[in-house]
Design a protein around this motif. Sequence first.
Motif, PDB file in Angstrom:
ATOM      1  N   SER A   1     -65.520  54.508 -83.395  1.00  0.00           N
ATOM      2  CA  SER A   1     -65.298  53.070 -83.248  1.00  0.00           C
ATOM      3  C   SER A   1     -66.221  52.529 -82.165  1.00  0.00           C
ATOM      4  O   SER A   1     -66.912  53.296 -81.486  1.00  0.00           O
ATOM      5  CB  SER A   1     -63.839  52.777 -82.878  1.00  0.00           C
ATOM      6  OG  SER A   1     -63.591  53.130 -81.522  1.00  0.00           O
ATOM      7  N   VAL A   2     -66.220  51.225 -82.005  1.00  0.00           N
ATOM      8  CA  VAL A   2     -67.006  50.632 -80.921  1.00  0.00           C
ATOM      9  C   VAL A   2     -66.199  50.687 -79.626  1.00  0.00           C
ATOM     10  O   VAL A   2     -64.978  50.849 -79.639  1.00  0.00           O
ATOM     11  CB  VAL A   2     -67.401  49.174 -81.229  1.00  0.00           C
ATOM     12  CG1 VAL A   2     -68.272  49.109 -82.472  1.00  0.00           C
ATOM     13  CG2 VAL A   2     -66.167  48.289 -81.390  1.00  0.00           C
ATOM     14  N   ALA A   3     -66.893  50.522 -78.521  1.00  0.00           N
ATOM     15  CA  ALA A   3     -66.236  50.545 -77.211  1.00  0.00           C
ATOM     16  C   ALA A   3     -65.211  49.416 -77.117  1.00  0.00           C
ATOM     17  O   ALA A   3     -65.467  48.290 -77.541  1.00  0.00           O
ATOM     18  CB  ALA A   3     -67.275  50.409 -76.108  1.00  0.00           C
ATOM     19  N   GLY A   4     -64.051  49.737 -76.561  1.00  0.00           N
ATOM     20  CA  GLY A   4     -63.029  48.722 -76.322  1.00  0.00           C
ATOM     21  C   GLY A   4     -62.152  48.411 -77.516  1.00  0.00           C
ATOM     22  O   GLY A   4     -61.157  47.700 -77.383  1.00  0.00           O
ATOM     23  N   ALA A   5     -62.502  48.914 -78.698  1.00  0.00           N
ATOM     24  CA  ALA A   5     -61.735  48.606 -79.905  1.00  0.00           C
ATOM     25  C   ALA A   5     -61.004  49.845 -80.411  1.00  0.00           C
ATOM     26  O   ALA A   5     -61.641  50.874 -80.634  1.00  0.00           O
ATOM     27  CB  ALA A   5     -62.657  48.064 -80.993  1.00  0.00           C
ATOM     28  N   PRO A   6     -59.693  49.768 -80.592  1.00  0.00           N
ATOM     29  CA  PRO A   6     -58.955  50.904 -81.145  1.00  0.00           C
ATOM     30  C   PRO A   6     -59.400  51.259 -82.559  1.00  0.00           C
ATOM     31  O   PRO A   6     -59.166  52.370 -83.020  1.00  0.00           O
ATOM     32  CB  PRO A   6     -57.502  50.426 -81.130  1.00  0.00           C
ATOM     33  CG  PRO A   6     -57.469  49.294 -80.158  1.00  0.00           C
ATOM     34  CD  PRO A   6     -58.820  48.640 -80.254  1.00  0.00           C
ATOM     35  N   GLY A   7     -60.011  50.304 -83.237  1.00  0.00           N
ATOM     36  CA  GLY A   7     -60.589  50.587 -84.554  1.00  0.00           C
ATOM     37  C   GLY A   7     -59.581  50.992 -85.605  1.00  0.00           C
ATOM     38  O   GLY A   7     -59.848  51.893 -86.399  1.00  0.00           O
ATOM     39  N   ALA A   8     -58.442  50.303 -85.663  1.00  0.00           N
ATOM     40  CA  ALA A   8     -57.454  50.639 -86.685  1.00  0.00           C
ATOM     41  C   ALA A   8     -58.030  50.412 -88.077  1.00  0.00           C
ATOM     42  O   ALA A   8     -57.914  51.272 -88.958  1.00  0.00           O
ATOM     43  CB  ALA A   8     -56.192  49.807 -86.483  1.00  0.00           C
ATOM     44  N   ASN A   9     -58.647  49.264 -88.268  1.00  0.00           N
ATOM     45  CA  ASN A   9     -59.274  49.004 -89.570  1.00  0.00           C
ATOM     46  C   ASN A   9     -60.684  49.567 -89.618  1.00  0.00           C
ATOM     47  O   ASN A   9     -61.116  50.075 -90.653  1.00  0.00           O
ATOM     48  CB  ASN A   9     -59.292  47.506 -89.859  1.00  0.00           C
ATOM     49  CG  ASN A   9     -59.627  47.209 -91.312  1.00  0.00           C
ATOM     50  OD1 ASN A   9     -59.113  47.856 -92.217  1.00  0.00           O
ATOM     51  ND2 ASN A   9     -60.489  46.228 -91.547  1.00  0.00           N
ATOM     52  N   ASP A  10     -61.413  49.485 -88.517  1.00  0.00           N
ATOM     53  CA  ASP A  10     -62.821  49.920 -88.463  1.00  0.00           C
ATOM     54  C   ASP A  10     -62.956  51.149 -87.575  1.00  0.00           C
ATOM     55  O   ASP A  10     -63.239  51.008 -86.388  1.00  0.00           O
ATOM     56  CB  ASP A  10     -63.679  48.765 -87.943  1.00  0.00           C
ATOM     57  CG  ASP A  10     -65.155  49.056 -87.997  1.00  0.00           C
ATOM     58  OD1 ASP A  10     -65.560  50.017 -88.672  1.00  0.00           O
ATOM     59  OD2 ASP A  10     -65.912  48.320 -87.345  1.00  0.00           O
ATOM     60  N   ASP A  11     -62.867  52.371 -88.067  1.00  0.00           N
ATOM     61  CA  ASP A  11     -62.613  52.648 -89.458  1.00  0.00           C
ATOM     62  C   ASP A  11     -61.568  53.751 -89.570  1.00  0.00           C
ATOM     63  O   ASP A  11     -61.735  54.684 -90.328  1.00  0.00           O
ATOM     64  CB  ASP A  11     -63.922  53.045 -90.151  1.00  0.00           C
ATOM     65  CG  ASP A  11     -63.743  53.260 -91.654  1.00  0.00           C
ATOM     66  OD1 ASP A  11     -62.903  52.591 -92.253  1.00  0.00           O
ATOM     67  OD2 ASP A  11     -64.421  54.119 -92.203  1.00  0.00           O
ATOM     68  N   ALA A  12     -60.505  53.641 -88.736  1.00  0.00           N
ATOM     69  CA  ALA A  12     -59.418  54.600 -88.925  1.00  0.00           C
ATOM     70  C   ALA A  12     -58.840  54.462 -90.332  1.00  0.00           C
ATOM     71  O   ALA A  12     -58.376  55.436 -90.921  1.00  0.00           O
ATOM     72  CB  ALA A  12     -58.327  54.378 -87.880  1.00  0.00           C
ATOM     73  N   SER A  13     -58.889  53.245 -90.889  1.00  0.00           N
ATOM     74  CA  SER A  13     -58.350  53.029 -92.234  1.00  0.00           C
ATOM     75  C   SER A  13     -59.106  53.859 -93.270  1.00  0.00           C
ATOM     76  O   SER A  13     -58.503  54.509 -94.124  1.00  0.00           O
ATOM     77  CB  SER A  13     -58.404  51.540 -92.599  1.00  0.00           C
ATOM     78  OG  SER A  13     -59.739  51.067 -92.679  1.00  0.00           O
ATOM     79  N   GLY A  14     -60.436  53.835 -93.206  1.00  0.00           N
ATOM     80  CA  GLY A  14     -61.227  54.618 -94.141  1.00  0.00           C
ATOM     81  C   GLY A  14     -61.056  56.114 -93.938  1.00  0.00           C
ATOM     82  O   GLY A  14     -60.951  56.888 -94.908  1.00  0.00           O
ATOM     83  N   THR A  15     -61.028  56.534 -92.665  1.00  0.00           N
ATOM     84  CA  THR A  15     -60.855  57.953 -92.347  1.00  0.00           C
ATOM     85  C   THR A  15     -59.524  58.471 -92.871  1.00  0.00           C
ATOM     86  O   THR A  15     -59.444  59.546 -93.485  1.00  0.00           O
ATOM     87  CB  THR A  15     -60.947  58.166 -90.831  1.00  0.00           C
ATOM     88  OG1 THR A  15     -62.232  57.746 -90.376  1.00  0.00           O
ATOM     89  CG2 THR A  15     -60.724  59.624 -90.462  1.00  0.00           C
ATOM     90  N   ALA A  16     -58.462  57.704 -92.630  1.00  0.00           N
ATOM     91  CA  ALA A  16     -57.132  58.108 -93.090  1.00  0.00           C
ATOM     92  C   ALA A  16     -57.071  58.138 -94.615  1.00  0.00           C
ATOM     93  O   ALA A  16     -56.381  58.979 -95.206  1.00  0.00           O
ATOM     94  CB  ALA A  16     -56.078  57.154 -92.534  1.00  0.00           C
ATOM     95  N   MET A  17     -57.815  57.238 -95.272  1.00  0.00           N
ATOM     96  CA  MET A  17     -57.814  57.237 -96.734  1.00  0.00           C
ATOM     97  C   MET A  17     -58.563  58.451 -97.287  1.00  0.00           C
ATOM     98  O   MET A  17     -58.175  59.001 -98.327  1.00  0.00           O
ATOM     99  CB  MET A  17     -58.419  55.942 -97.277  1.00  0.00           C
ATOM    100  CG  MET A  17     -58.145  55.728 -98.757  1.00  0.00           C
ATOM    101  SD  MET A  17     -58.561  54.059 -99.332  1.00  0.00           S
ATOM    102  CE  MET A  17     -57.327  53.083 -98.469  1.00  0.00           C
ATOM    103  N   VAL A  18     -59.612  58.877 -96.607  1.00  0.00           N
ATOM    104  CA  VAL A  18     -60.291  60.110 -97.009  1.00  0.00           C
ATOM    105  C   VAL A  18     -59.311  61.278 -96.948  1.00  0.00           C
ATOM    106  O   VAL A  18     -59.253  62.117 -97.856  1.00  0.00           O
ATOM    107  CB  VAL A  18     -61.527  60.383 -96.121  1.00  0.00           C
ATOM    108  CG1 VAL A  18     -62.073  61.792 -96.369  1.00  0.00           C
ATOM    109  CG2 VAL A  18     -62.624  59.354 -96.393  1.00  0.00           C
ATOM    110  N   LEU A  19     -58.522  61.339 -95.884  1.00  0.00           N
ATOM    111  CA  LEU A  19     -57.523  62.406 -95.761  1.00  0.00           C
ATOM    112  C   LEU A  19     -56.492  62.338 -96.877  1.00  0.00           C
ATOM    113  O   LEU A  19     -56.077  63.368 -97.426  1.00  0.00           O
ATOM    114  CB  LEU A  19     -56.830  62.308 -94.398  1.00  0.00           C
ATOM    115  CG  LEU A  19     -57.674  62.675 -93.180  1.00  0.00           C
ATOM    116  CD1 LEU A  19     -56.917  62.383 -91.889  1.00  0.00           C
ATOM    117  CD2 LEU A  19     -58.079  64.146 -93.236  1.00  0.00           C
TER     118      LEU A  19
END
Length: 458
Positions: free
Chosen positions: A261-279
Motif C-alpha cells: 500500500s502507499v504510506a499512511g494508508a491502511p489500503g483496505a481497498n487498495d489493495d487488500a481487497s484484491g489480495t484477499a480475493m486471490v486467497l
Amino acid sequence: MKKTVISLAVATSLTLSFTSVQASTSANASHNQSSEQKVLKKVNAEKIYQDIAYLSKKPRVAGTEAEREAATFVQKRLSKLGYESAVEPFTFTGYTPAASFSLSVNGTSYSPTTFTYSTNGNVTAEIVDGGLGTKDNLANKDVTGKIVLVQRGTITFGEKVLNAAEKGAAAVIIFNNTDGELNGTLGGANDNYIPSLAVTKEEGEKILTSIQKGEKPLGTVKIEGAVVSERTSYNVTATKSSTFKKKGTNDIIVVGAHHDSVAGAPGANDDASGTAMVLELARIFKTLPTDTELRFVTFGAEEVGLLGSEHYVSELSEDEKNRIVGMFNLDMVGSRDAGDLVMNTADGTPNLVTELAQASSTRLNGSPTPFQAGGRSDHVPFAEAGIPAALFIHSPSEPWYHTPEDTLDKISKEKLQDVAEIVGTAIYDRSRPDQQGSSVKKKATFKAPHLYHEQDVK
C-alpha cells in the motif's frame, strides 16, 4: 497506486467483444450453468472480508517490515490451503519522503508539497522565471545558483528538474496549471536531481508576477529527511497444477493482486481487497478439477512502479510466456463508494480475459462487464510481454483512495461477492476439464508509454 480510470469510451470494442460472447454463451449455456455452480457455491465474501481486516490493520509500504509481514501472511494462508507457496524477494531502489520541507519568498512562508524522489537541500537564492522548464525555455537564461520557477505542463516534472539542474540551477519550484495542490513524482531516483517543491497555481502566479515586475524575489527552499536506498520487496506465489497429468492443456492462467500500500494508508481497498480475493480464489480452486495450471500471485512494490509484477514477468521463460493464456489482475475490487465494475486492458482492446469475464458477467448479471484502456497496475507488464491480461476495478475510484480513510468499514461484501463470482466462473470456464476453450489469440506485444499515470509525472 493511482488507478486513474479513463472514461468509458468503449462502445465499439464492447459491441465486437459482446458479439463473440453471445455466440460462445449460446453454444455452452446449459453446461456453463451447471459447471459454474461449483464455483458459485464456494464463493464466500465473509472470508475475503476477514482477510482484508487482517491485512489492513496498518500500511504495507514496499520494503518495510509491514510489507514483509503481509507477504508472510499470504504465504502461510496459501500453505494452509495445501499449496506449495513461496515468498520470493527482490530488490529495488526505494524512496522515503522528506520528513520536513518548506518554502519562503521574501520572508513570507508558503505551503508547498514535495515530489517523490526529490532530493534534500537548503537553498536561499533569487527566484527566476523558467517558463515550462523545457530546454528551449532555459536556453538563454542565466539560472546558475538560482531557484527556477516553472509551470506544470508539456514535459514531465523530472525533465523540468533535470533541465534546470543541467543549466546550473540550485533548486526548482513547480507551480500547478490548474486549481488545487500539486502532488507528483519525479519518476525515479536520479543523482542529478536538485531540491524541488510544488506550489499551487495561485502561489506560483504570485511569485511570477513579482519576477515580471523586476523585484528579484529571494526564496528559500528547504527539504530534509528524504532517503533513497536499496530495499527488499516480495512476491508470493502458489501453483495448482492440472488435475490431469496426461490430459492437461499445458496452458497457464495467472490470478494476481498487489499486497503493498502507499504510506499512511491502511489500503483496505487498495489493495487488500484484491489480495484477499486471490486467497479466496485459491481456496475455491484447490479442490476443483482443472486441466489448466493456475498460478496465484501477490505482488510487492506495485505502488512504486509495478516492480513486483515486472520482476515476476522478467523471470518467466519464453515457454511460460507462451503458455500463459490469461492474467486476471484484481485491484481495488471492494469499495462501497467506488463506481461500477470495469475491466482495463493496457491497449484498450479485448482479449481472452475480457471475453471470458464478459461471458461470465452476462450469465450472472444479464449484461457484460465493460472494458476500456487503462494501465498503472500489475496487468501492464504481462501485456508488454504479449500475454492477454486485464485489470478488474470499480470506476470511478472512491474519494478516499490513497488516504488514511481507506479502511475496512468502507468495504462492500456485496461487491466482493460479485467480483469473485465473475472472475471465479470466468477462470473455471477456461480451466474446467471439459471446457471448449476460446479462439481468441494473444495480442501483439504492447509497450506502455510510462508506468506512472500522466497526472502523477506531468
